[in-house]
Design an enzyme around this catalytic site. Sequence first.
Site, PDB file in Angstrom:
ATOM      1  CE  LYS A 117      82.455  46.513  88.037  1.00 34.64           C
ATOM      2  NZ  LYS A 117      81.537  45.497  88.908  1.00 34.64           N
TER       3      LYS A 117
HETATM    4  C1  LIG Z   1      81.299  44.349  88.047  1.00 33.28           C
HETATM    5  C2  LIG Z   1      80.605  43.147  88.879  1.00 33.28           C
HETATM    6  C3  LIG Z   1      80.857  41.729  88.296  1.00 33.28           C
HETATM    7  C4  LIG Z   1      81.259  41.394  86.831  1.00 33.28           C
HETATM    8  O1  LIG Z   1      82.669  41.783  86.671  1.00 33.28           O
HETATM    9  P1  LIG Z   1      83.046  41.894  85.344  1.00 33.28           P
HETATM   10  O2  LIG Z   1      84.470  42.246  85.293  1.00 33.28           O
HETATM   11  O3  LIG Z   1      82.263  42.931  84.464  1.00 33.28           O
HETATM   12  O4  LIG Z   1      82.912  40.500  84.611  1.00 33.28           O
HETATM   13  C5  LIG Z   1      80.641  40.606  89.399  1.00 33.28           C
HETATM   14  N1  LIG Z   1      80.233  40.791  90.372  1.00 33.28           N
HETATM   15  C6  LIG Z   1      79.952  42.319  91.168  1.00 33.28           C
HETATM   16  C7  LIG Z   1      79.664  42.544  92.330  1.00 33.28           C
HETATM   17  C8  LIG Z   1      80.393  43.560  90.193  1.00 33.28           C
HETATM   18  O5  LIG Z   1      80.260  44.618  90.580  1.00 33.28           O
END
Ligand SMILES: *Cc1c(COP(=O)(O)O)cnc(C)c1O
Length: 472
Positions: A117
């Site tokens: 993120k």
């Molecule tokens: C947010 C997240 C996901 C999922 O990603 P999306 O964009 O919501 O599909 C997968 N793995 C981790 C570690 C995350 O923080």
Amino acid sequence: MRYQSTRGHPDRKHFSEILLEGLAPDGGLYLPERYPHFDTSGLSALRAVWREQGYAELAFRILSLYIDDIPAEDLRAMCGRAYNREVFGSEAIVPLKPLEDGLALQALSNGPTLAFKDMAMQMLGQLFEYELARRSRVLNILGATSGDTGSAAEYAMKGKQGVKVFMLSPHNRMSPFQQAQMFSLQDANIHNIAIEGVFDDCQDIVKAVSNDLAFKAHWHIGTVNSINWARLLAQVVYYFAGYFQATSSEAQKVSFAVPSGNFGNICAGHVARMMGLPIERLVCATNENDVLDEFFRTGTYRVRKTAETHETSSPSMDISKASNFERFVFDLLGRDGQRTKELFGHQVERQGAFTLAPEEFARIGSYGFVSGSSSHANRLETIRDTHRRHGAMIDTHTADGLKVARQWRTDGVPMLVLETALPAKFAQTLVEALGCEPDRPAALQGIENLPKRFTVLPADVARVKAYIEAHA
Ligand SMILES: *Cc1c(COP(=O)(O)O)cnc(C)c1O
């Protein structure tokens, strides 16, 4: 470039207008009116940019196709501040780590909070600060987090002018490491609010505050949730960077396997593919919360009830509905806003589900999507197996991706598994799988012992509002 809603609203908006907004006025999500397209020679030129000038310049070249209301030099400078060795730990920013048989991990988790993120949020922090200054505005970001999103938002916004963050988390329910990551921040514009309740209580408070339109307007309340187009756009860049690292010519294809929850990450892969990036397969990997896997297998999208949502060892993928999914369906339906509105605005709202017509479902193949899901036992096995074969530790979410990637690998086509977090973030399951603690980056050793800065409040909307009034 202008932006439109997925539900057919006639307005068209510029990038800087939608940057600070959430949903479109008709409840849809914003998408660009069209996707810029690279042909083979355009891709070769972009490969040279990547090779000679690096990730930040690649990001600038891609973002500038979608952002025509920020001067180029300003945008370029923001990309440089978001993506550099100091923030992401290497020149490559998103390096590949080869595994067996054409499989490789693409590291997206070397940012400040050890989850992918950061890739989008660091750029969003730059864009928000810039746009708020330009408009002489301030923004109070209100969010609820059980982990990755909240910390990524705080690290991206800390110290930024014009922005304050009010982040609710369930008191004593995050892992000690995740709590320490957030609560050790000493920046005056970051407010950690530990709510005496569970994550749903935090979310309910955010909803209640946001539904008080007078309060929201007066205190300039906004969000950083995953439906923000700028977040998705920033994620498109690393698909290009992964492709250029895994191939030596534009005649080659690659596939990507993506641990998925809200469909933001893999939707960026869809956009990259629509822009002409030679992606063979987009592998959508879920955990036991298999809303998306079910859709790609059957054509039925069925939102789960809270009681049906599993708490798993890959918690950032524990979703009951996938908030970015509407964007892909809009493209799949030939950008028919009325039909999208019928499915998401009516059928999902009323019945919690829809089923595509057979001729609509038949189109999915031409968009490259396939899917699969995994269980806790699969994750443990994949973590063990990867450690045994490669000496590498992977986190639980990446393990979901790798497990499903192995099901869909094809000879001669590299398969890149997006590494969405580092194992240090989910130490408990790593210990269960391997019997030892995962490695932790040097900068985060002993983070649990740092002084903490947070406020505990009861799960009470009025008390949270009063806190915001006192500190906004
Ligand atoms: C947010 C997240 C996901 C999922 O990603 P999306 O964009 O919501 O599909 C997968 N793995 C981790 C570690 C995350 O923080």
